[in-house]
Design a protein around this motif. Structure first.
Motif, short mmCIF file in Angstrom:
data_model
loop_
_atom_site.label_atom_id
_atom_site.label_comp_id
_atom_site.label_asym_id
_atom_site.label_seq_id
_atom_site.Cartn_x
_atom_site.Cartn_y
_atom_site.Cartn_z
N LYS A 52 28.37 33.63 40.51
CA LYS A 52 28.79 34.82 39.77
C LYS A 52 28.82 34.53 38.28
N VAL A 53 28.21 35.43 37.50
CA VAL A 53 28.12 35.28 36.05
C VAL A 53 29.01 36.33 35.39
N VAL A 54 29.79 35.90 34.41
CA VAL A 54 30.76 36.78 33.74
C VAL A 54 30.64 36.61 32.23
N ASN A 90 39.42 43.88 38.11
CA ASN A 90 38.21 44.13 37.32
C ASN A 90 38.51 44.81 36.01
N SER A 91 39.61 45.55 35.95
CA SER A 91 39.96 46.25 34.72
C SER A 91 40.65 45.34 33.71
N ASN A 113 40.21 45.87 48.30
CA ASN A 113 39.38 46.65 47.37
C ASN A 113 40.20 47.15 46.18
N ILE A 114 41.40 47.63 46.45
CA ILE A 114 42.27 48.13 45.38
C ILE A 114 42.65 46.98 44.44
N PHE A 115 42.98 45.84 45.04
CA PHE A 115 43.38 44.68 44.24
C PHE A 115 42.23 44.22 43.35
#
Length: 267
Positions: A61-63, A13-14, A6-8
């Motif tokens: 997944k769409v980005v 994501n940032s 989760n942390i990774f």
């Protein structure tokens, strides 16, 4: 371990999506050479199967990337890396074996999806009867349905474009190898991958986002983002795998699982 992941993921994501894409590409191409070094042809086959399966999941997944006007589905990088693996098989083991590996990948993906659909056929646990400790099962069931059920149209589109484009890639690669008497590795590697990528993008996009889509994307989005936009990315991806093709010569030479390069006169 769950907390670490989760942390990774949150840290990733940032970061800008382009940075993650570069990391994905580096891991994919490096993975091809590592598996080739330690497992030879078996490692390359394993990579092809894993990459196709992974790409078929990533496409859900769409980005939003800065270089594209509209969000795009993932999976392009991972799927494109299969061209490097297939080209390596064609280069060192022959086009005939490469074609067999293409069909093997097709069969593995098809069988995997059949297993997953059969899995959904099991009646879900009744949480009320089983007890609150099984509450996670309801969430897992819903997540599995969201991942697997939309796959049919994407699966048909992906496998169709995969068979057409990969066979074209092998044919072009072997043809150019014969015409250049085994020289100009950069030429056959890039030309075969770029031409095949255009065909793959066109076939997949038409089938996935227009013909089989519940809500077809507009034609301008289809052409300029999904076909031409991602094709431009595929050209860059194809060019970037050239150093790995040349590095593969040293990897192949030093691999304890290598065999003599195949003399393949058929394209």
């Amino acid at each position: 371990m769950h907390e670490f992941i989760n942390i990774f993921v949150e840290a990733m994501n940032s970061a800008p999506p382009g940075v993650i894409a570069c990391l994905m590409l580096l891991v994919a191409y490096s993975g091809v050479l590592v598996l080739m070094r330690f497992f030879g042809i078996h490692g390359l086959v394993a990579f092809v199967v894993v990459a196709i399966l992974g790409a078929n999941i990533q496409v859900l997944k769409v980005v939003q990337f800065a270089v594209f006007p509209h969000p795009v589905a993932l999976g392009t990088i991972l799927f494109a890396s299969t061209y490097l693996a297939i080209d390596l098989i064609t280069e060192y083991y022959g086009a005939q074996l490469a074609r067999r590996i293409i069909w093997l990948g097709f069969c593995c993906v098809l069988l995997f999806n059949i297993f997953m659909i059969l899995m959904l056929g099991y009646r879900p646990v009744d949480v009320a009867a089983a007890g609150p400790e099984y509450a996670f099962a309801a969430e897992t069931e819903q997540a599995l349905k969201l991942v697997i059920q939309p796959q049919l149209g994407l699966l048909v589109a992906g496998l169709t474009s995969y068979l057409i484009s990969q066979h074209l890639d092998v044919w072009l690669f072997a043809y150019l190898k014969r015409k250049t008497a085994g020289g100009s590795l950069w030429l056959r590697n890039n030309v075969s991958a770029i031409v095949a990528a255009l065909i793959d993008n066109t076939v997949f996009s038409l089938l996935a986002w227009r013909i089989f889509a519940a809500t077809p994307v507009p034609w301008d989005t289809l052409v300029y983002t999904y076909i031409l936009g991602t094709f431009s990315a595929r050209v860059v991806i194809a060019l970037l795998d050239t150093p790995f093709m040349y590095l593969s010569r040293r990897v192949f030479k030093n691999s304890p699982h290598a065999i003599a390069p195949a003399e393949d006169s058929r394209a």
